[in-house]
Design a protein around this motif. Structure first.
Motif, short mmCIF file in Angstrom:
data_model
loop_
_atom_site.label_atom_id
_atom_site.label_comp_id
_atom_site.label_asym_id
_atom_site.label_seq_id
_atom_site.Cartn_x
_atom_site.Cartn_y
_atom_site.Cartn_z
N HIS A 1 0.84 -1.20 0.00
CA HIS A 1 0.00 0.00 0.00
C HIS A 1 0.87 1.26 0.00
O HIS A 1 0.60 2.23 -0.72
CB HIS A 1 -0.93 -0.02 1.21
CG HIS A 1 -1.96 1.07 1.21
ND1 HIS A 1 -2.89 1.22 0.19
CD2 HIS A 1 -2.21 2.09 2.08
CE1 HIS A 1 -3.66 2.27 0.43
NE2 HIS A 1 -3.26 2.82 1.57
N GLN A 2 1.95 1.24 0.78
CA GLN A 2 2.87 2.37 0.82
C GLN A 2 3.58 2.54 -0.54
O GLN A 2 3.81 3.65 -0.99
CB GLN A 2 3.90 2.17 1.93
CG GLN A 2 3.32 2.25 3.33
CD GLN A 2 4.31 1.80 4.39
OE1 GLN A 2 5.43 1.43 4.08
NE2 GLN A 2 3.86 1.82 5.64
N ARG A 3 3.91 1.41 -1.16
CA ARG A 3 4.55 1.50 -2.48
C ARG A 3 3.64 2.19 -3.48
O ARG A 3 4.06 3.05 -4.26
CB ARG A 3 4.92 0.09 -2.98
CG ARG A 3 5.66 0.10 -4.33
CD ARG A 3 5.49 -1.20 -5.06
NE ARG A 3 4.11 -1.44 -5.45
CZ ARG A 3 3.54 -0.88 -6.51
NH1 ARG A 3 4.19 -0.02 -7.28
NH2 ARG A 3 2.28 -1.14 -6.79
N LEU A 4 2.36 1.79 -3.50
CA LEU A 4 1.41 2.40 -4.43
C LEU A 4 1.24 3.89 -4.15
O LEU A 4 1.17 4.70 -5.08
CB LEU A 4 0.06 1.68 -4.35
CG LEU A 4 -1.02 2.26 -5.28
CD1 LEU A 4 -0.62 2.08 -6.74
CD2 LEU A 4 -2.37 1.62 -5.01
N GLN A 5 1.20 4.25 -2.87
CA GLN A 5 1.08 5.67 -2.53
C GLN A 5 2.24 6.47 -3.11
O GLN A 5 2.03 7.53 -3.71
CB GLN A 5 1.06 5.83 -1.00
CG GLN A 5 -0.26 5.42 -0.34
CD GLN A 5 -0.22 5.61 1.17
OE1 GLN A 5 0.85 5.55 1.78
NE2 GLN A 5 -1.37 5.83 1.77
N GLY A 6 3.45 5.94 -2.95
CA GLY A 6 4.61 6.64 -3.49
C GLY A 6 4.59 6.71 -5.00
O GLY A 6 4.95 7.74 -5.60
N GLU A 7 4.13 5.63 -5.64
CA GLU A 7 4.11 5.60 -7.10
C GLU A 7 3.09 6.60 -7.65
O GLU A 7 3.37 7.34 -8.61
CB GLU A 7 3.76 4.18 -7.57
CG GLU A 7 4.04 3.90 -9.03
CD GLU A 7 5.51 3.66 -9.30
OE1 GLU A 7 5.90 3.75 -10.48
OE2 GLU A 7 6.28 3.42 -8.36
N LEU A 8 1.91 6.63 -7.05
CA LEU A 8 0.88 7.56 -7.52
C LEU A 8 1.28 9.01 -7.26
O LEU A 8 1.03 9.90 -8.08
CB LEU A 8 -0.46 7.25 -6.83
CG LEU A 8 -1.14 5.95 -7.24
CD1 LEU A 8 -2.40 5.71 -6.42
CD2 LEU A 8 -1.48 5.95 -8.73
N ALA A 9 1.89 9.25 -6.10
CA ALA A 9 2.32 10.61 -5.79
C ALA A 9 3.39 11.07 -6.77
O ALA A 9 3.41 12.23 -7.20
CB ALA A 9 2.84 10.68 -4.36
N TYR B 1 -3.41 10.02 -4.57
CA TYR B 1 -3.26 8.95 -3.60
C TYR B 1 -4.32 7.88 -3.89
O TYR B 1 -5.34 8.14 -4.55
CB TYR B 1 -3.42 9.48 -2.17
CG TYR B 1 -2.31 10.44 -1.79
CD1 TYR B 1 -1.11 9.96 -1.27
CD2 TYR B 1 -2.48 11.81 -1.98
CE1 TYR B 1 -0.09 10.83 -0.94
CE2 TYR B 1 -1.46 12.69 -1.64
CZ TYR B 1 -0.26 12.19 -1.12
OH TYR B 1 0.75 13.05 -0.80
N PRO B 2 -4.14 6.67 -3.36
CA PRO B 2 -5.14 5.62 -3.59
C PRO B 2 -6.51 6.01 -3.07
O PRO B 2 -6.63 6.72 -2.07
CB PRO B 2 -4.57 4.43 -2.80
CG PRO B 2 -3.11 4.70 -2.67
CD PRO B 2 -2.97 6.18 -2.61
#
Length: 962
Positions: free
Chosen positions: A215-223, A229-230
């Motif tokens: 979940h943290q990885r996706l947050q960083g990728e989207l940001a 954010y997700p």
């Protein structure tokens, strides 16, 4: 047979025993991808040219060139023209009967899943479809026409992924579902649907920590990409995770699949140069890994030996067998445990962890599933972080690891694979043979990168081979030397080879590459403690091979801890032979350490220790050499001869009297090893010093006479032996007197004064019987036997040889005994007692083989050939002479022995009617210098040449008559 075309992921075509991944240009690859996407559909040439090349000038010509290139690749020899790539005047297509794509199979599997009536059939169909989706359409290629097909495929894939993974979870195939979800996140790292599904599955399987990390990885990728954010939280997924926990967690698998994130995380640095050699080491590593004999393989080796490049090549060879699941972690920039741990976390895209154990579990979650390989590079800087690797291995049963390090990791389950420098060439080899040598091949490959016209020729082949030898086959040294060819010649490099640490430098801008050989060694030196550095520098005084005893004498303290530490740092090499451990240091490494040593104040003290130790060793050898310990001393002195030589050179200048004693102590060894020229030079330099006692002068003059006699320098040998005799008589040294008389008798024999020789040797025997040691008498009896044998007195020769044999047997001296047996066999041969002669020869041969004395073996083979020839067994004799000739030419035997073997070979060849072999042998004799006192050999050569000419004339006459 059909081509299998992979469109999902990197464009790859397989078939006809080939795999095609590279194409002439990117446009050529796009052309193939477009035709394969529209498989079987005729495409207008003009439309293809516009689609791929647009308004570029010459787009039609570019299309024709691209089609021609594809035809050469897809229609190799044996495939009819037009069987795969079908063209007409205005249209072109791929033959659907000759090509099959994974895209076809993907749509077919989805259709089968939609039409399946049974859940199990539907599950397998979804699994097959999702397995085929290895990446987005034509991954890595970009074109406007790809946008809509990619969007369509992504929607179909994500829909199938959602339905398929839920179905797998419901039937207990949790790991398969998790692997496929990981793959989706890798393909589309910023896709919320894929990440949401993966997080839900992780929660359902109880891996909350890993789910949080995702979940943290996706947050960083989207940001990073979108600034957003997700649209969901972990809490919102908990209920969905509970809903799909309908089957017990199990280890059932549909089929081996690749980890979802592996394609992204398993990228291995792609080398830009060709790899040479190491076939045996690669095969050994592959065997250990593929048969799962080891979980952790540590490849060690000295600086510059090519460990990183070896790891890259190993990864390339195993990539398909591990289904691309090979992970690479570089620790070059890490200087402490914390930085090494961070390197692992960064490599596997983990941003938060509490402790090392948690990080290991999170990495294990990324690597779990089907078999995977983790390659970690440059551990020597951060050895204390090695337990992290063992934790990851414990938590991931399907994982194996390769560690590349100058120092073993010293952890549980470690299996070591030491990497040595590349094999060295034989300077006498032909050009084609040289090019197969890995050292030469590597040097030539890198040399032609800077000088495309550089080639190996008859003029430079020996220089190239010599340069490879001086660089010791170290890959980094060879590459750096090859790079210097733009401003230095081969000869210049050899002339300055001792200063190679200064000029072996690279101009490459690669931050990760060692810019010099000095820099590579500096990194190893920096890892040593102060005490280890001191020991490393001190041991640079030792050359060749040496043992712990020599190291202890030089260090002035127990050397074992320092030796073990330097071996683990790959700065020393251990050599085990007959359960004895010896050590050696690469010349380049020793040169580096020596430069550090030269600035130390205690250098003179260390040189004195070095001299004292090897002088004591020589004294022990002198006392025991002609005893049962002779074989052991012969092997030991051979191994440490470079150190003996260095000690003598130092002693001549600083301790001539002690050095004279040392030289006398190893005189027998120098004689057995045919090191007569070196012994002669040392004797003359010591005699010129004027610092010797009369006894030492007498001893050195005697040995000097022997060394000159062996080199057929009869006049100076006689003068020095007579001077020695006069001194021995004056000081009443009967041991030396007897030996000097013996040598003088041999000089008289070689110069044709047989009566004087007989009288002189008799004086030596008389002095030896009255006053000398039995081991002084034995060689005199042997030489006296040779003298009377030449005069035809077989009975007296036999008596003398038998008495000498008895003395040698009592002393247990194998080599002199073998020589005496050989001479006794010659006596039997002259008398026609062939079986007794053969028995003597075979016993002597066994001794020569056990003591590794090739010249003695060659002499025995020649004599066995003579026995066979005199018994009329000419074929057997020819075999013996061929083996003897191979040995004398390879080992550089004396000229006399080379002539004798060649003449015997020619004589037997004539008797067998092999005229060409006879002429070859006689021609080789003619090319060799004539041995001194070789009138008999020259006469025999003339006789055989005359016989050969008669035989050739006779054969020519028969042909004309026929």
């Amino acid at each position: 047979m059909r081509w299998q075309c992979q469109l999902l992921g990197k464009l790859t075509v397989r078939g006809w025993g080939r795999e095609i991944e590279r194409f002439r240009t990117q446009k050529t690859a796009l052309l193939l991808g477009y035709l394969a996407y529209h498989l079987g559909e005729w495409q207008e040439r003009i439309a293809l040219a516009d689609l791929l090349w647009g308004d570029e000038w010459g787009s039609d010509a570019s299309l024709r060139t691209a089609l021609s290139s594809l035809r050469k690749q897809l229609e190799p020899p044996g495939v009819p023209a037009g069987a795969v790539l079908q063209t007409m005047r205005y249209q072109v297509r791929l033959n659907p009967e000759a090509v099959q794509t994974d895209l076809q199979l993907f749509w077919a599997a989805l259709e089968k899943a939609d039409n399946a009536s049974e859940p199990v059939d539907q599950l397998h169909a979804f699994f097959d479809a999702l397995q085929l989706y290895r990446g987005e359409l034509l991954q890595g290629l970009e074109a406007d026409w790809l946008t809509l097909p990619r969007r369509k495929l992504k929607r179909a894939y994500l829909d199938a992924l959602y339905r398929g993974t839920l179905l797998m979870m419901a039937h207990g195939y949790h790991q398969d579902a998790l692997d496929l979800a990981y793959r989706a996140v890798h393909i589309y790292p910023a896709c919320e649907e894929a990440s949401k599904l993966l997080t839900t599955l992780l929660l359902a399987m109880g891996q909350r920590e890993v789910a949080e990390a995702e979940h943290q990885r996706l947050q960083g990728e989207l940001a990073r990409l979108l600034g957003s954010y997700p649209r969901y939280t972990l809490a919102s997924l908990e209920r969905q995770a509970e809903a799909i926990r309908v089957a017990p967690i199990g280890m059932r698998r549909l089929a081996p699949v690749a980890q979802a994130a592996s394609q992204k995380l398993s990228q291995v640095p792609t080398p830009l140069t060709r790899f040479w050699g190491r076939e045996a080491e690669l095969h050994h590593a592959e065997t250990l890994l593929l048969k799962r004999q080891v979980r952790l393989l540590t490849v060690t080796g000295p600086p510059g030996v090519g460990k990183t490049r070896f790891g890259q090549e190993l990864a390339q060879r195993l990539s398909r067998l591990y289904e691309q699941r090979i992970f690479w972690v570089a620790l070059r920039e890490a200087s402490c445990v914390e930085e090494a741990v961070y390197a692992f976390a960064q490599r596997f895209e983990i941003t938060e962890w509490r402790d090392r154990d948690m990080l290991a579990r999170m990495v294990a979650a990324r690597l779990s599933g089907s078999p995977a390989l983790l390659i970690t590079d440059q551990w020597e800087h951060v050895l204390d972080a090695a337990p992290l690797l063992t934790l990851i291995l414990r938590y991931t049963p399907s994982l194996q690891a390769v560690a590349l390090s100058r120092h073993p990791l010293e952890v549980e389950g470690e299996h070591l694979l030491p990497l040595e420098p590349l094999p060295l060439p034989n300077p006498n080899d032909e050009i084609m043979t040289l090019l197969t040598n890995p050292s030469v091949a590597l040097f030539m490959d890198r040399a032609q990168a800077v000088r495309p016209d550089f080639a190996i020729t008859e003029f430079n082949r020996a220089t190239i081979a010599q340069l490879c030898h001086r660089l010791e086959g170290i890959p980094l040294a060879l590459e750096l030397a090859a790079a210097q060819l733009h401003n230095q010649s081969l000869t210049q490099m050899l002339e300055h080879i001792e200063a190679r640490l200064e000029w072996l430098q690279s101009r490459r801008r690669d931050a990760g590459a060692y810019r010099s050989l000095q820099a590579a060694l500096d990194t190893s030196y920096a890892l040593l403690t102060q005490e280890q550095r001191h020991a490393f520098e001190t041991l640079a005084l030792l050359q060749g091979e040496w043992d712990e005893e020599a190291a202890t004498a030089l260090l002035g303290a127990p050397a074992a801890p320092y030796l073990h530490a330097l071996v683990r740092h790959s700065l020393l090499k251990q050599i085990w032979q007959d359960d004895q451990c010896r050590y050696t240091m690469l010349d380049t490494v020793r040169l580096y350490a020596q430069r550090k040593l030269n600035g130390r104040r205690d250098l003179r003290t260390l040189q004195q220790r070095h001299f004292r130790h090897f002088a004591q060793l020589a004294h022990r050898a002198g006392q025991e050499f002609n005893t049962a310990a002779q074989r052991r001393w012969l092997a030991r002195l051979r191994a440490c001869y470079p150190n003996l030589s260095t000690a003598i050179e130092w002693g001549i200048c600083h301790a001539p009297r002690r050095c004279a004693t040392m030289l006398v102590d190893i005189g027998y060894f120098l004689d057995w090893e045919s090191r007569w020229q070196e012994g002669q030079q040392w004797c003359m330099r010591l005699l010129a010093s004027g610092a010797l006692t009369r006894r030492q002068r007498a001893q050195l003059l005697s040995w000097l006479g022997l060394f000159e006699l062996r080199q057929e320098q009869f006049e100076p040998a006689e003068a020095h032996l007579r001077e020695s005799i006069a001194l021995c008589q004056a000081i009443r040294d009967f041991n030396e007197l007897a030996g000097a008389y013996d040598m003088l008798g041999l000089v008289c024999k070689e110069t044709g004064r047989l009566d004087e020789a007989n009288e002189t040797v008799a004086k030596g025997a008389k002095a030896a019987r009255r006053h000398a040691h039995p081991m002084v008498l034995a060689p005199i009896l042997h030489n006296w036997g040779l003298l009377v044998l030449e005069q035809g007195d077989f009975d007296q020769a036999e008596r003398l040889f038998l008495e000498a044999r008895t003395l040698y047997e009592q002393a247990g001296a194998p080599l002199p005994l073998a020589n005496t047996l050989c001479s006794l066999g010659n006596s039997y041969l002259e008398q026609g007692r062939y079986e007794e002669a053969r028995a003597c020869y075979l016993t002597a041969q066994q001794v020569y083989e056990e003591t590794n004395h090739p010249q003695g073996i060659a002499r025995i083979l020649n004599n066995l050939g003579c026995v066979a020839a005199q018994q009329g067994q000419h074929e057997q004799a020819s075999i013996y002479f061929e083996r003897a000739l191979e040995l004398v030419l390879r080992e550089g035997a004396s000229l006399r022995l080379q002539w004798i073997v060649l003449l015997n070979r020619a004589e037997v060849a004539l008797k067998l009617g092999r005229l060409e072999a006879a002429r070859t042998s006689l021609s080789l004799c003619q090319q060799l210098p004539s041995p001194k006192g070789s009138a008999t050999l020259q006469s025999l050569w003339q006789e055989l040449m005359s016989s050969l000419q008669d035989a050739e004339r006779s054969a020519s006459g028969c042909l004309k008559q026929g």
